[in-house]
Design a protein around this motif. Structure first.
Motif, PDB file in Angstrom:
ATOM      1  N   ASP A  71       0.806  -1.220   0.000  1.00  0.00           N
ATOM      2  CA  ASP A  71       0.000   0.000   0.000  1.00  0.00           C
ATOM      3  C   ASP A  71       0.838   1.268   0.000  1.00  0.00           C
ATOM      4  OD1 ASP A  71      -2.257  -1.523  -0.013  1.00  0.00           O
ATOM      5  OD2 ASP A  71      -2.745  -1.236   2.108  1.00  0.00           O
ATOM      6  N   TYR A  72       2.039   1.209   0.547  1.00  0.00           N
ATOM      7  CA  TYR A  72       2.881   2.399   0.664  1.00  0.00           C
ATOM      8  C   TYR A  72       4.297   2.070   0.217  1.00  0.00           C
ATOM      9  CZ  TYR A  72      -1.073   3.441   3.664  1.00  0.00           C
ATOM     10  OH  TYR A  72      -2.354   3.600   4.158  1.00  0.00           O
ATOM     11  N   HIS A 117       1.993   6.739  -2.635  1.00  0.00           N
ATOM     12  CA  HIS A 117       0.698   6.476  -2.017  1.00  0.00           C
ATOM     13  C   HIS A 117      -0.108   5.469  -2.833  1.00  0.00           C
ATOM     14  CE1 HIS A 117      -2.587   8.535   0.633  1.00  0.00           C
ATOM     15  NE2 HIS A 117      -2.532   7.233   0.805  1.00  0.00           N
ATOM     16  N   TYR A 124      -1.904   3.076  -1.728  1.00  0.00           N
ATOM     17  CA  TYR A 124      -3.207   2.812  -1.105  1.00  0.00           C
ATOM     18  C   TYR A 124      -4.305   3.603  -1.819  1.00  0.00           C
ATOM     19  CZ  TYR A 124      -6.814   2.387   2.515  1.00  0.00           C
ATOM     20  OH  TYR A 124      -7.993   2.131   3.178  1.00  0.00           O
ATOM     21  N   ASN A 125      -4.084   4.905  -1.989  1.00  0.00           N
ATOM     22  CA  ASN A 125      -5.095   5.730  -2.651  1.00  0.00           C
ATOM     23  C   ASN A 125      -5.285   5.341  -4.110  1.00  0.00           C
ATOM     24  OD1 ASN A 125      -5.899   7.218  -0.460  1.00  0.00           O
ATOM     25  ND2 ASN A 125      -5.370   9.197  -1.336  1.00  0.00           N
ATOM     26  N   GLY A 184      -3.991  -5.746   2.744  1.00  0.00           N
ATOM     27  CA  GLY A 184      -4.110  -4.311   2.591  1.00  0.00           C
ATOM     28  C   GLY A 184      -5.040  -3.948   1.450  1.00  0.00           C
ATOM     29  N   GLU A 185      -5.134  -2.670   1.145  1.00  0.00           N
ATOM     30  CA  GLU A 185      -6.026  -2.194   0.099  1.00  0.00           C
ATOM     31  C   GLU A 185      -5.644  -2.741  -1.271  1.00  0.00           C
ATOM     32  OE1 GLU A 185      -9.149  -0.491  -1.691  1.00  0.00           O
ATOM     33  OE2 GLU A 185      -8.797  -0.361   0.472  1.00  0.00           O
ATOM     34  N   CYS A 186      -4.355  -2.683  -1.597  1.00  0.00           N
ATOM     35  CA  CYS A 186      -3.931  -3.141  -2.926  1.00  0.00           C
ATOM     36  C   CYS A 186      -4.097  -4.653  -3.080  1.00  0.00           C
ATOM     37  CB  CYS A 186      -2.482  -2.728  -3.188  1.00  0.00           C
ATOM     38  SG  CYS A 186      -2.286  -0.939  -3.472  1.00  0.00           S
TER      39      CYS A 186
END
Length: 470
Positions: free
Chosen positions: A78-79, A89, A91-92, A124-126
Motif C-alpha cells: 500500500d505504501y 501512495h 493505497y489511494n 491491505g487495500e492493494c
C-alpha cells in the motif's frame, strides 16, 4: 512615489468612511450567493458527468488494472516510501481504481457514491483490489459517502482508453508543465519590468512548488495528482493575470468560487482545502488590477467567501443526495469519522495513541513528504523560510505604502488559515503527516517571498550613491 502610495490619502479616506464599512455586509452576502450558485451549478454538472461515466467499457478498465499488477505498475504494497517511479501512495491509487470499476449497484446509487471494500487484515487495500480484479467475490455492499469522488469519475473516463501507467504519466506531465509555465511567467514579468513585484512573488512561489511539494512522489498519484492540478492551475491563472493586466473584483469572485467547487470535487483530505484557502487569501492580492486595488482593501474578502460558500454548497448537496438515496442511517459512519479526524474520539482510527510523543514523531517524519529522503534539508528549509518571512514581514509592515502592508498581512493570514485547518483536524494531520505536511510548501514560498520583497523595498529606499555598505 509608486501609484499605490499616490492613492494612499484617497484610500485612507475611503476606509474611514462609515458608508464603506456598511457596504461590506451586502458585498459579503452577494459573494456568498455567487458562491452558492456556482457551487450548485457545478455539482449539477458533476452529477451528470458522473452518471455518464458509468458503464464505459468496464471490461477494458479491469483489464488495464490487471495489466498494471502484472507489470508492477501496481503492487500489493500500500505504501512505497520514496518511490519516484509509480509513487508513494499506492493505497489511494488502488482505492480509486476499485471505486471506478466496482459498479455492482444501480446507476442512481453510483452517481451519488461509489462502492468501497474495506480491507480485512492482514490484507491491505492493494491486495484486496488485486483479488477483486482476479475474480474474488466482493464482501457486502458498502457505499463510500464521505467525498465527492471526482478522482473516481475521472478514472472511469480514462481507464478504458489509457493504462494505469499512462494515466499517471498524464497527471505528472500536466503538473510539470503547469509549474514550468508558472516559472516562465514570473521570469518574463521580471525581465520586462512590468509589475515586477508580482513577477518576483510568483517566480518564488513556483520555484518553491517545483522542489518542495513532493511532486516526484505524489504528482503521478491517482488521488493527489488531480487535486494538485486544480491547485497549481489556479495559481498559474493568478500568476498570468497578475503579471499582465490584473484581475477585477467580479472576475476574482467568480474564479474563486469555481476554484472552490473544483477543489472539493477532488479533495480527499490531502491538503486541497487548506492550500486553496491560502491561494485565495495570499495569492489574489498579487493578482489585482490597478483599478481593483483602488476600489477597496487588498484582502480578498469576497472571493474568500465565494470560495468557502461554493465548497459548502457542494458538500451540502452531496449530503442531501446521500440522505435521499440511502437514508439517514447512511450518515452515521461519516459523522463518526469526522469526530475521529478532529481528535474527539480516541477509540477509533489508525491508532488510539494521540499523545504528544507520537505527534512529535509523526510530524518530524512527515516532513519527508516535501522532499523524499531529505528530512534535515526539508526541516531546515521550513525553519529558514519562517525566520526569513518573519524578518521580511516585520520590515514590510512598516512600509509607507498601504498596499504593501495589506499584502503582507494577507500572506500572514494565508499561513494562519493553513495552520487553523491542520489543527482543526489534528488527528488526521498527525496520522497522515507524510502527505499533509506538503501544505508547508506555501509557508516556504511565502516566507522567501516576504524576505525578497522586503529586500527589494529596502533597496529602493537607499539613496543613490550611498554605497554598498549602507
Amino acid at each position: 512615489m509608486t501609484a499605490s502610495q499616490a492613492d494612499a490619502p484617497a484610500r485612507a479616506k475611503r476606509l474611514r468612511n462609515p458608508a464603506f464599512w456598511r457596504g461590506l455586509l451586502p458585498d459579503a452576502i452577494r459573494a456568498g450567493l455567487v458562491g452558492m450558485v456556482i457551487g450548485a451549478l457545478f455539482f449539477g454538472l458533476f452529477c451528470l458527468a458522473n452518471r455518464a461515466s458509468l458503464g464505459r467499457d468496464v471490461a477494458t478498465a479491469r483489464a488495464h488494472i490487471a495489466q498494471a499488477f502484472a507489470s508492477g505498475a501496481l503492487q500489493d504494497q500500500d505504501y512505497l516510501d520514496g518511490n519516484t517511479d509509480i509513487g508513494r501512495h499506492q493505497y489511494n491509487d488502488c482505492l480509486i481504481l476499485r471505486l471506478a470499476v466496482d459498479q455492482r449497484a444501480s446507476p442512481a446509487q453510483l452517481t451519488v457514491s461509489p462502492l468501497v471494500q474495506v480491507p480485512v487484515p492482514p490484507r491491505g487495500e492493494c491486495q484486496t483490489v488485486h483479488g477483486f480484479i482476479n475474480g474474488e467475490p466482493p464482501v457486502g455492499t458498502v457505499f463510500y459517502h464521505r467525498y465527492v469522488h471526482g478522482h473516481a469519475m475521472l478514472a472511469r473516463y480514462l481507464l478504458p482508453v489509457l493504462s494505469v501507467a499512462a494515466i499517471r504519466n498524464l497527471y505528472h506531465t500536466v503538473l510539470t508543465l503547469l509549474v514550468l509555465a508558472g516559472i516562465v511567467t514570473g521570469l518574463i514579468a521580471l525581465g520586462r519590468g512590468r509589475r515586477p513585484v508580482q513577477g518576483l512573488f510568483w517566480l518564488i512561489v513556483f520555484l518553491a512548488v517545483s522542489r518542495w511539494f513532493g511532486l516526484e512522489t505524489y504528482g503521478q498519484s491517482l488521488g493527489h495528482g488531480p487535486a494538485d492540478i486544480v491547485l497549481i492551475g489556479y495559481l498559474l491563472f493568478l500568476a498570468v493575470v497578475g503579471t499582465t493586466w490584473g484581475i477585477g473584483r467580479r472576475a476574482a469572485l467568480i474564479s474563486a468560487a469555481l476554484f472552490g467547487a473544483l477543489t472539493i470535487c477532488f479533495e480527499f483530505l490531502t491538503g486541497g482545502i487548506p492550500l486553496g484557502l491560502a491561494a485565495v487569501i495570499g495569492g489574489l492580492p498579487f493578482a489585482w488590477s490597478s483599478r481593483a486595488e483602488a476600489r477597496g482593501p487588498v484582502f480578498p474578502l469576497a472571493p474568500l467567501i465565494g470560495f468557502c460558500a461554493s465548497i459548502a454548497t457542494v458538500m451540502l448537496l452531496k449530503i442531501a443526495l446521500v440522505l435521499k438515496v440511502f437514508g439517514l442511517a447512511s450518515m452515521r459512519e461519516d459523522a463518526l469519522q469526522l469526530k475521529m479526524r478532529m481528535g474527539m474520539d480516541a477509540t477509533r482510527g489508525e491508532t488510539r495513541d494521540l499523545g504528544l510523543a507520537l505527534m512529535a514523531k509523526k510530524l518530524a517524519k512527515g516532513i519527508n513528504g516535501l522532499a523524499p529522503g531529505m528530512h534535515v534539508m526539508a526541516g531546515a528549509i521550513v525553519a529558514i523560510a519562517l525566520l526569513a518571512g518573519l524578518w521580511g514581514a516585520r520590515h514590510l509592515l512598516r512600509s509607507a505604502d498601504p498596499v504593501v502592508r495589506q499584502r503582507t498581512l494577507a500572506l500572514l493570514a494565508s499561513n494562519a488559515a493553513i495552520l487553523l485547518m491542520l489543527t482543526g483536524f489534528w488527528q488526521h494531520t498527525m496520522i497522515h503527516a507524510w502527505f499533509m505536511e506538503r501544505t508547508l510548501v506555501w509557508t516556504i514560498a511565502t516566507g522567501f517571498a516576504l524576505f525578497a520583497l522586503a529586500c527589494r523595498d529596502r533597496a529602493y529606499r537607499v539613496p543613490p550613491g550611498a554605497g554598498c555598505d549602507r
